[in-house]
Design a protein around this motif. Sequence first.
Motif, PDB file in Angstrom:
ATOM      1  N   SER A  34       0.828  -1.205   0.000  1.00  0.00           N
ATOM      2  CA  SER A  34       0.000   0.000   0.000  1.00  0.00           C
ATOM      3  C   SER A  34       0.865   1.258   0.000  1.00  0.00           C
ATOM      4  O   SER A  34       2.019   1.246   0.429  1.00  0.00           O
ATOM      5  N   TYR A  35       0.270   2.344  -0.460  1.00  0.00           N
ATOM      6  CA  TYR A  35       0.944   3.641  -0.393  1.00  0.00           C
ATOM      7  C   TYR A  35       1.223   3.985   1.076  1.00  0.00           C
ATOM      8  O   TYR A  35       2.295   4.504   1.396  1.00  0.00           O
ATOM      9  N   GLN A  36       0.298   3.646   1.949  1.00  0.00           N
ATOM     10  CA  GLN A  36       0.495   3.875   3.385  1.00  0.00           C
ATOM     11  C   GLN A  36       1.765   3.175   3.874  1.00  0.00           C
ATOM     12  O   GLN A  36       2.550   3.738   4.632  1.00  0.00           O
ATOM     13  N   ARG A  37       1.992   1.944   3.438  1.00  0.00           N
ATOM     14  CA  ARG A  37       3.191   1.207   3.867  1.00  0.00           C
ATOM     15  C   ARG A  37       4.457   1.885   3.348  1.00  0.00           C
ATOM     16  O   ARG A  37       5.464   1.956   4.057  1.00  0.00           O
ATOM     17  N   LEU A  38       4.426   2.395   2.118  1.00  0.00           N
ATOM     18  CA  LEU A  38       5.569   3.144   1.587  1.00  0.00           C
ATOM     19  C   LEU A  38       5.820   4.392   2.435  1.00  0.00           C
ATOM     20  O   LEU A  38       6.963   4.728   2.733  1.00  0.00           O
ATOM     21  N   LEU A  39       4.749   5.064   2.824  1.00  0.00           N
ATOM     22  CA  LEU A  39       4.880   6.254   3.674  1.00  0.00           C
ATOM     23  C   LEU A  39       5.500   5.908   5.024  1.00  0.00           C
ATOM     24  O   LEU A  39       6.330   6.655   5.535  1.00  0.00           O
ATOM     25  N   GLU A  40       5.104   4.794   5.603  1.00  0.00           N
ATOM     26  CA  GLU A  40       5.670   4.388   6.897  1.00  0.00           C
ATOM     27  C   GLU A  40       7.178   4.179   6.775  1.00  0.00           C
ATOM     28  O   GLU A  40       7.948   4.569   7.652  1.00  0.00           O
ATOM     29  N   GLU A  41       7.606   3.599   5.666  1.00  0.00           N
ATOM     30  CA  GLU A  41       9.039   3.418   5.416  1.00  0.00           C
ATOM     31  C   GLU A  41       9.703   4.785   5.249  1.00  0.00           C
ATOM     32  O   GLU A  41      10.762   5.049   5.810  1.00  0.00           O
ATOM     33  N   PHE A  42       9.065   5.660   4.477  1.00  0.00           N
ATOM     34  CA  PHE A  42       9.569   7.013   4.256  1.00  0.00           C
ATOM     35  C   PHE A  42       9.798   7.750   5.573  1.00  0.00           C
ATOM     36  O   PHE A  42      10.875   8.290   5.826  1.00  0.00           O
ATOM     37  N   TRP A  43       8.779   7.786   6.435  1.00  0.00           N
ATOM     38  CA  TRP A  43       8.883   8.572   7.676  1.00  0.00           C
ATOM     39  C   TRP A  43      10.005   8.076   8.571  1.00  0.00           C
ATOM     40  O   TRP A  43      10.673   8.867   9.233  1.00  0.00           O
ATOM     41  N   THR A  44      10.232   6.766   8.593  1.00  0.00           N
ATOM     42  CA  THR A  44      11.210   6.225   9.543  1.00  0.00           C
ATOM     43  C   THR A  44      12.615   6.069   8.965  1.00  0.00           C
ATOM     44  O   THR A  44      13.547   5.814   9.715  1.00  0.00           O
ATOM     45  N   MET A  45      12.796   6.233   7.639  1.00  0.00           N
ATOM     46  CA  MET A  45      14.133   6.065   7.056  1.00  0.00           C
ATOM     47  C   MET A  45      14.963   7.340   7.112  1.00  0.00           C
ATOM     48  O   MET A  45      16.135   7.323   6.756  1.00  0.00           O
ATOM     49  N   HIS A  46      14.374   8.451   7.540  1.00  0.00           N
ATOM     50  CA  HIS A  46      15.115   9.703   7.625  1.00  0.00           C
ATOM     51  C   HIS A  46      14.546  10.541   8.765  1.00  0.00           C
ATOM     52  O   HIS A  46      13.629  10.108   9.454  1.00  0.00           O
TER      53      HIS A  46
END
Length: 175
Positions: free
Chosen positions: A66-78
């Motif tokens: 999901s796009y939500q899952r991509l966002l969760e990765e985004f927020w926590t990778m930086h």
Amino acid sequence: MSSIAYFATGCFWGAERRFWQMDGVKETSVGYMGGARPNPSYEQVCTGVTGHAEMVAVTFDESKVSYQRLLEEFWTMHDPTSLNQQGGDIGTQYRSAIYTSTPEQYVTAVNSRNVYQNVLTSAGLDEIVTEIKSADGVPYYLAEEYHQKYLQKNPNGYDCHSSTGIAYPSAGIHA
């Protein structure tokens, strides 16, 4: 069904690798968005005069991730609370940004930011400074070939990623 998402988390090499390793991601590339000069070079972007961010384009299969899952990765990778800087990388090209390709992505991105901000605030951290904009009318310029899948070509290459160390709150099982 394939969709595309655009994320800026500082240096694009490490971010691209994080996304290409996710199940459901079909393709990634690195490039530049959000600036004023057409077809900027890496050297031009690094001067800050073009106004572009180092961006990762992620093509993904919505039935698998999901796009939500991509966002969760985004927020926590930086560190989305760091303005125009990630670790030792300093400049507007290293800003935190999400450029959305649909109105639904925009709503999901804003909601996910608000959820993550609540967690960061509870931990005593600063406000998120991530730019969230529609990608409509914002060209994506593919970066030079040597930047594409850079950490696949150079496994011991530079991978600058700061992070808050704060996990995205679990809301159950994700697609």
